[in-house]
Scaffold this active site. Sequence first.
Site, PDB file in Angstrom:
ATOM      1  N   LYS A 268       0.830  -1.406  -0.078  1.00 46.09           N
ATOM      2  CA  LYS A 268      -0.025   0.025  -0.052  1.00 46.09           C
ATOM      3  C   LYS A 268       0.833   1.150  -0.059  1.00 46.09           C
ATOM      4  O   LYS A 268       1.823   1.376   0.750  1.00 46.09           O
ATOM      5  CB  LYS A 268      -1.031   0.022   1.252  1.00 46.09           C
ATOM      6  CG  LYS A 268      -1.724   1.149   1.513  1.00 46.09           C
ATOM      7  CD  LYS A 268      -2.723   1.084   2.674  1.00 46.09           C
ATOM      8  CE  LYS A 268      -3.244   2.557   2.873  1.00 46.09           C
ATOM      9  NZ  LYS A 268      -4.248   2.372   4.390  1.00 46.09           N
ATOM     10  N   LYS A 280     -10.248  12.629   8.424  1.00 49.26           N
ATOM     11  CA  LYS A 280      -9.721  12.132   9.874  1.00 49.26           C
ATOM     12  C   LYS A 280      -9.933  13.063  10.805  1.00 49.26           C
ATOM     13  O   LYS A 280      -9.848  14.283  10.407  1.00 49.26           O
ATOM     14  CB  LYS A 280      -8.298  11.367   9.670  1.00 49.26           C
ATOM     15  CG  LYS A 280      -8.474  10.201   9.141  1.00 49.26           C
ATOM     16  CD  LYS A 280      -6.755   9.656   9.261  1.00 49.26           C
ATOM     17  CE  LYS A 280      -6.708   8.108   8.165  1.00 49.26           C
ATOM     18  NZ  LYS A 280      -7.419   7.173   9.210  1.00 49.26           N
ATOM     19  N   ASP A 291       1.420   6.230   5.663  1.00 44.66           N
ATOM     20  CA  ASP A 291       0.568   5.248   5.143  1.00 44.66           C
ATOM     21  C   ASP A 291       1.072   4.559   3.881  1.00 44.66           C
ATOM     22  O   ASP A 291       0.414   3.807   3.258  1.00 44.66           O
ATOM     23  CB  ASP A 291      -0.671   5.807   4.765  1.00 44.66           C
ATOM     24  CG  ASP A 291      -1.898   5.024   5.064  1.00 44.66           C
ATOM     25  OD1 ASP A 291      -1.832   3.858   5.713  1.00 44.66           O
ATOM     26  OD2 ASP A 291      -3.194   5.292   4.456  1.00 44.66           O
ATOM     27  N   GLU A 352      -9.515   3.591   2.092  1.00 40.61           N
ATOM     28  CA  GLU A 352      -8.845   3.886   0.657  1.00 40.61           C
ATOM     29  C   GLU A 352      -8.016   2.776   0.371  1.00 40.61           C
ATOM     30  O   GLU A 352      -7.620   2.544  -0.695  1.00 40.61           O
ATOM     31  CB  GLU A 352      -8.372   5.197   0.467  1.00 40.61           C
ATOM     32  CG  GLU A 352      -6.754   5.643   1.116  1.00 40.61           C
ATOM     33  CD  GLU A 352      -6.819   5.116   2.524  1.00 40.61           C
ATOM     34  OE1 GLU A 352      -7.776   5.369   3.281  1.00 40.61           O
ATOM     35  OE2 GLU A 352      -5.554   4.772   3.048  1.00 40.61           O
ATOM     36  N   ARG A 354      -7.778  -0.390   0.965  1.00 38.83           N
ATOM     37  CA  ARG A 354      -8.510  -1.480   0.032  1.00 38.83           C
ATOM     38  C   ARG A 354      -8.809  -1.232  -1.308  1.00 38.83           C
ATOM     39  O   ARG A 354      -8.790  -2.289  -2.053  1.00 38.83           O
ATOM     40  CB  ARG A 354      -9.498  -2.011   0.983  1.00 38.83           C
ATOM     41  CG  ARG A 354     -10.685  -1.309   1.146  1.00 38.83           C
ATOM     42  CD  ARG A 354     -11.646  -1.780   2.268  1.00 38.83           C
ATOM     43  NE  ARG A 354     -11.374  -1.360   3.714  1.00 38.83           N
ATOM     44  CZ  ARG A 354     -11.857  -1.389   4.827  1.00 38.83           C
ATOM     45  NH1 ARG A 354     -12.759  -2.124   4.729  1.00 38.83           N
ATOM     46  NH2 ARG A 354     -11.247  -1.032   5.862  1.00 38.83           N
TER      47      ARG A 354
HETATM   48  N1  BES Z   1      -4.478   4.398   7.045  1.00 39.95           N
HETATM   49  C1  BES Z   1      -5.473   3.964   7.720  1.00 39.95           C
HETATM   50  C2  BES Z   1      -5.252   2.853   8.793  1.00 39.95           C
HETATM   51  C3  BES Z   1      -4.452   3.304   9.926  1.00 39.95           C
HETATM   52  C4  BES Z   1      -4.702   3.744  11.221  1.00 39.95           C
HETATM   53  C5  BES Z   1      -3.082   3.006   9.760  1.00 39.95           C
HETATM   54  C6  BES Z   1      -3.807   4.083  12.092  1.00 39.95           C
HETATM   55  C7  BES Z   1      -2.120   3.445  10.787  1.00 39.95           C
HETATM   56  C8  BES Z   1      -2.764   3.731  11.889  1.00 39.95           C
HETATM   57  C9  BES Z   1      -6.702   3.295   6.835  1.00 39.95           C
HETATM   58  O1  BES Z   1      -6.732   3.968   5.621  1.00 39.95           O
HETATM   59  C10 BES Z   1      -7.934   3.854   7.558  1.00 39.95           C
HETATM   60  O2  BES Z   1      -8.387   4.650   7.535  1.00 39.95           O
HETATM   61  N2  BES Z   1      -8.852   2.707   7.779  1.00 39.95           N
HETATM   62  C11 BES Z   1     -10.034   3.045   8.491  1.00 39.95           C
HETATM   63  C12 BES Z   1     -10.990   1.993   7.928  1.00 39.95           C
HETATM   64  C13 BES Z   1     -12.481   2.525   8.286  1.00 39.95           C
HETATM   65  C14 BES Z   1     -13.077   3.584   7.799  1.00 39.95           C
HETATM   66  C15 BES Z   1     -13.290   1.304   7.676  1.00 39.95           C
HETATM   67  C16 BES Z   1      -9.969   2.811   9.985  1.00 39.95           C
HETATM   68  O3  BES Z   1      -9.189   1.873  10.402  1.00 39.95           O
HETATM   69  O4  BES Z   1     -10.552   3.431  10.460  1.00 39.95           O
HETATM   70 ZN    ZN Z   2      -4.721   4.706   4.660  1.00 37.86          ZN
HETATM   71 ZN    ZN Z   3      -7.835   5.653   5.438  1.00 36.06          ZN
END
Ligand code: BES
Ligand code: ZN
Ligand code: ZN
Length: 502
Positions: A268, A280, A291, A352, A354
């Site tokens: 990724k 966020k 990321d 994003e 996935r």
């Molecule tokens: N990049 C984030 C996941 C992440 C969170 C990585 C904290 C490192 C530390 C990912 O893209 C994300 O935001 N995922 C969401 C998914 C949800 C919206 C279904 C999440 O984990 O909240």
């Molecule tokens: Zn992410």
């Molecule tokens: Zn994200």
Amino acid sequence: MEIDVIGGDIIKTESGAIVVGLFEGKKSLDGDVASIDRALEGVISSLIKSEEVKGKLDEVNVIHSLGKLAAERVVIIGLGKKKELTTDKIRGVIAIACRQLKKQRVEYIATVNYGEGINKIIAEDSAQAIAEGALLGLYSFKKYMTDKEDKKADIKKITIVCSRKTSINLVKKGVDKGRIIAEATNLARDMVNEPANYMTPSHMAEMAGRIAKENKLKIAVLDSEKMQELGMGALMGVAQGSCQPPKFITLDYKGKRNGGVELALVGKGITFDSGGISIKPSSKMDEMKTDMAGGASVMAVMAAIARLKPRINVIAMVPAVENLPSGSALKPGDVLKAMNGKTIEIISTDAEGRLILADALGYANKLKAKRIVDVATLTGACVVALGHVCTGVFGNDKEMIGKVINAGDVAGEPMWQMPMNEEYKEQNKSEIADIKNAASGGAGAITAAQFLAEFVGDTPWAHLDIAGTSYGDKERKYYTKGATGVPVRTLVNLVMDISRRK
Ligand code: BES
Ligand code: ZN
Ligand code: ZN
């Protein structure tokens, strides 16, 4: 930093400090520690007797030799209980000793190949661990500090002194391997620590170009036009909110003259994840420059294997994209079409990873990769489940998952297998498209993995969620604050393992 291997006697080796290991609970000293103790007229045994030195794991004691040894100091590092010594503890302990000596501005260090012969650890492996531990533990990211004071105090050389001539070549071999792997890991750390205003998708592609050139790898960078042509609608959807053009990077290593792709490593590469329209919270949003850690690590793995030269064909793929909100950004409720024809309803633009992986996995299948491993900072849910210690492992193939966990064990990068019961798929069902990109009902790391599974098909596959392990907010073992370089060392081991077993 130079790492030298010589034959001889550590007592006669000139240096700023000698590093020796001490096991916990030892009543009498033997080997190198005993001869150092004799030269120091019993200081070490006296400290042990008074229980000021215990040999507990990671304990560090520095003694001045006052002219009684060729070295100015002796550092006694605790190795913990003898029965429990592992190569990972060897890495950790040398890292801690090196950091301490750097603080004391020592420039030349001598050590023995400690750990060799204990708990079946062979000379090559302990030497590799010493090299890795030292190079990883001394890593720092000071590029943007205008005051370079800290740079003056670098350790210049570590000399590993072998008392047994027979092991010199093995120790040298181990050090060479350790250096290649640690340098690749530090390369990944550098990329991840780099601020997102520099580390854009285009810059990632440039870095890939540099890696390809230095290591004679084949590189391809697909631009938006080509992505459009290939039908990568999910990836394009994420990219559309940013002014930074997306780049789809591939690095190709051919360890065999013919044959197809035996392993595709997909990483990724979100160079910044603001969440997009599903923005966020601002607290800690700066950490979302990391990321792209999955992408950085698969690129770094290619640099390592190009130097280690296993007989296997491997391709690395990095969809590099920036996720931002704007007037042209993807919105919740939108529907995208991935390369494999599946339609995706967008519930959250913050899910994003996935989306871009869906198309990268589609591309790996288009290239007929025999096996796929993807690496991604995919979910906050994985951090909730496993914290910063274990990487979450998911997949559709027992053997692949087993190999990954084993490779992680050897590297000291612990992996934990997560469940993939069919029932979780229910949560990804959409009312208006084939699948939705965010599920409710808990188990967020698993539903994300189940989403990816839809784009993998029948290819043997493992997915590594490194959201918690790729980045740390404190110094630990041979990790410094910030990017850890996980899982570069696991993946290098995995590639070497697969190349050996066929
Ligand atoms: N990049 C984030 C996941 C992440 C969170 C990585 C904290 C490192 C530390 C990912 O893209 C994300 O935001 N995922 C969401 C998914 C949800 C919206 C279904 C999440 O984990 O909240
Ligand atoms: Zn992410
Ligand atoms: Zn994200």
